[in-house]
Design a protein around this motif. Structure first.
Motif, short mmCIF file in Angstrom:
data_model
loop_
_atom_site.label_atom_id
_atom_site.label_comp_id
_atom_site.label_asym_id
_atom_site.label_seq_id
_atom_site.Cartn_x
_atom_site.Cartn_y
_atom_site.Cartn_z
N THR A 1 6.20 10.59 -11.02
CA THR A 1 7.23 11.48 -10.94
C THR A 1 7.73 11.70 -9.44
O THR A 1 8.89 12.19 -9.19
N LEU A 2 6.90 11.34 -8.57
CA LEU A 2 7.34 11.43 -7.13
C LEU A 2 8.34 10.68 -6.56
O LEU A 2 8.82 10.80 -5.62
N PHE A 3 8.49 9.59 -7.09
CA PHE A 3 9.72 8.61 -6.79
C PHE A 3 9.77 7.51 -8.09
O PHE A 3 9.00 7.60 -8.87
N ASP A 4 10.80 6.95 -7.92
CA ASP A 4 11.16 6.01 -9.14
C ASP A 4 10.33 4.46 -9.08
O ASP A 4 10.60 3.76 -8.03
N ALA A 5 9.34 4.55 -9.86
CA ALA A 5 8.40 3.38 -9.89
C ALA A 5 8.67 2.56 -10.91
O ALA A 5 8.17 1.61 -11.42
N SER A 6 9.97 2.41 -11.48
CA SER A 6 10.26 1.36 -12.47
C SER A 6 10.22 0.11 -12.15
O SER A 6 9.90 -0.68 -13.43
N LYS A 7 10.23 -0.13 -10.99
CA LYS A 7 10.37 -1.71 -10.39
C LYS A 7 8.95 -1.98 -10.06
O LYS A 7 8.74 -3.11 -9.53
N PHE A 8 7.84 -1.07 -9.80
CA PHE A 8 6.58 -1.23 -9.47
C PHE A 8 5.74 -2.02 -10.65
O PHE A 8 5.91 -1.73 -11.80
N LYS A 9 4.68 -2.81 -9.97
CA LYS A 9 3.53 -3.35 -10.88
C LYS A 9 2.85 -2.03 -11.55
O LYS A 9 2.76 -2.13 -12.79
N THR A 10 2.69 -1.21 -10.90
CA THR A 10 2.11 0.13 -11.17
C THR A 10 2.91 1.50 -11.54
O THR A 10 3.52 1.67 -10.31
N LYS A 11 3.07 2.17 -12.47
CA LYS A 11 4.16 2.93 -12.69
C LYS A 11 3.41 4.58 -12.75
O LYS A 11 4.14 5.22 -13.28
N PHE A 12 2.17 4.58 -12.48
CA PHE A 12 1.35 5.63 -12.86
C PHE A 12 0.45 6.15 -11.97
O PHE A 12 0.01 5.36 -11.20
N VAL B 1 1.22 8.92 -2.65
CA VAL B 1 1.85 8.68 -4.13
C VAL B 1 3.25 8.45 -3.64
O VAL B 1 4.14 9.12 -3.89
N SER B 2 3.89 6.99 -3.20
CA SER B 2 4.92 6.72 -2.68
C SER B 2 5.29 5.45 -2.70
O SER B 2 4.30 4.58 -3.07
N GLN B 3 6.53 5.02 -2.49
CA GLN B 3 6.80 3.46 -2.65
C GLN B 3 5.74 2.67 -1.62
O GLN B 3 5.37 1.56 -1.94
N ALA B 4 5.65 3.29 -0.47
CA ALA B 4 4.87 2.50 0.62
C ALA B 4 3.41 2.51 0.17
O ALA B 4 2.63 1.52 0.07
N GLY B 5 2.82 3.63 -0.36
CA GLY B 5 1.48 3.74 -0.85
C GLY B 5 1.11 2.82 -2.14
O GLY B 5 0.25 1.98 -2.12
N VAL B 6 1.83 2.82 -3.07
CA VAL B 6 1.42 2.14 -4.49
C VAL B 6 2.15 0.78 -4.22
O VAL B 6 1.43 -0.26 -4.60
N GLY B 7 3.23 0.70 -3.45
CA GLY B 7 3.39 -0.91 -3.25
C GLY B 7 2.60 -1.55 -2.28
O GLY B 7 2.17 -2.79 -2.85
N GLY B 8 2.02 -0.94 -1.39
CA GLY B 8 0.86 -1.45 -0.56
C GLY B 8 -0.27 -1.93 -1.22
O GLY B 8 -0.84 -2.97 -1.22
#
Length: 417
Positions: A39-50, A196-203
């Motif tokens: 819920t902390l960012f839009d993860a719809s385009k990330f491989k992991t969304k949770f 739990v952010s774009q950089a954290g999850v994406g990295g």
């Protein structure tokens, strides 16, 4: 030199299972999964969304709105957990010597959210450097320790510890050492992480470390299961008040347990992968036992690092069977990351708290989400699968390992006068 005994007199916790110690512990023993869609960012385009985010948490419920905007999320939750612990320990600031109260605090990454957002905002502009004046003070990893000391007026040893996911365990060991050699009476210690952010999850996605089980996120963190596919990112903070026993007794403090010993080693093997035979893990457990003056048979419970990665779980279990021999089959083993996710630099203290509570209550929290036995793991070990188990716990060991080959282990034991 006669070393001082060190005890735990206060605890604070903000975790994906609850924003205080009671709710966290109830979540653990009832096998609750802390995973949910991000819920902390839009993860719809990330491989992991949770991820395992904090629930029903708003910093301004605890902190002044204006001040909270000057503090990164990782430091906000560190402050709140430390407030809980100081209150729990019933520290009377009018009767203690603030020069002998320290803050030693860990984080693996620190203010990543602040760093990410400031760089994104700059990149959107025309190249003119317009940065928030609090950018650096919000981001730097030591600021949590600094904020805690300023909030409470504690003027003793004050610094940050970073060793990736072993950070808060190393912080506990440093705090333990400062007290037992007489350099402090009390140390506020632990760790926090909020990435739990774009950089954290994406990295972490880019290095294929995270589970991508988006259709079954509640069961995605499954240590020791044959179908485990990576860890689930968590966030949170845990704080312990460590205190010289004599000092604690003199002020009539409640004592949860005693810190028995700790160890720290390196794999010297690979930047992210553990030594395949668990060499560093074996050595750190042996080091902690030696420091505590204890034998393997003295340990009743091991809260494992157990991240739910194919390589890491097996290497740690090899180390446990090597160190504990036949006693390994009499131990309870569990990975509470199956419920909290992996809180990175805060994992060590959050799991040490689980060990302390197991001593206090005589309950071993489970490893949830077990569905299929892994034929490569010893089935005779007691993984405490899916359901908490009641048993007396006199001593427990907590393992934490970090990228870079860092290993840390701490032993807590029942306090005996």
């Amino acid at each position: 030199m006669q070393l001082k005994r060190v005890v735990v007199t206060g605890i604070g916790a903000l975790t994906p299972l609850g924003n205080n110690l009671e709710d966290y512990w109830n979540g653990l023993i009832n096998g609750v999964s802390g995973a949910n869609m991000i819920t902390l960012f839009d993860a719809s385009k990330f491989k992991t969304k949770f991820a395992c985010e904090l629930k029903n948490f708003e910093a301004t419920d605890y902190l002044d709105r204006k001040e909270s905007r000057k503090i990164d999320r990782f430091a906000q939750i560190a402050i709140i957990a430390s407030d809980q612990a100081v209150l729990d320990a019933k520290i009377d600031k009018a009767t203690i010597n603030p020069d002998r109260v320290g803050v030693i605090f860990g984080s693996g990454i620190g203010g990543l959210i602040t760093f990410q957002n400031e760089v994104i905002d700059f990149a959107k502009g025309d190249g003119t450097p317009r940065f928030n004046p609090y950018f650096i003070p919000k981001m730097i990893l030591d600021i949590a320790a600094g904020q805690i000391s300023m909030r409470h007026g504690f003027r003793g040893p004050n610094f940050a510890v970073v060793s990736a996911c072993a950070s808060s365990t190393n912080a506990i060991i440093d705090a333990f050492d400062y007290i037992r050699i007489g350099k402090a009476d009390i140390v506020v210690t632990g760790g926090s992480e909020a990435v739990v952010s774009q950089a954290g999850v994406g990295g972490f996605n880019a290095m294929k470390a995270l589970s991508e089980r988006n259709d079954g996120f509640e069961t995605a963190s499954r240590p020791y299961d044959k179908d485990r596919d990576g860890f689930v990112m968590g966030e949170g903070a845990g704080v312990l008040i460590l205190e010289d026993l004599d000092h604690a007794l003199a002020r009539g403090a409640h004592i949860y347990c005693e810190i028995a010993g700790g160890g720290a080693t390196a794999d010297a093997h690979h930047i992210t992968a553990p030594h395949p035979e668990g060499l560093g893990a074996k050595n750190v457990m042996l080091s902690a036992l030696k420091d505590a003056g204890m034998k393997p048979e003295d340990i009743d419970y091991i809260n494992t690092h157990g991240t739910s990665t194919p390589l890491g779980d097996g290497a740690e279990l090899k180390a446990i069977t090597h160190v504990f021999g036949e006693h390994a089959y009499k131990l309870n083993i569990s990975s509470t990351k199956s419920m909290t996710g992996h809180c990175l630099g805060a994992a060590g203290v959050i799991e040490a708290i689980a060990c302390i509570q197991s001593i206090v209550h005589g309950i071993i929290p489970p490893t949830i989400n077990h569905f299929t036995d892994d034929p490569e793991l010893d089935p005779q070990l007691n993984f405490t699968f899916n359901k908490a188990q009641h048993r007396p716990v006199n001593a427990a060991l907590s393992n934490t390992f970090g990228f870079g080959g860092h290993n840390a282990a701490v032993i807590v034991k029942k306090y005996v006068a």
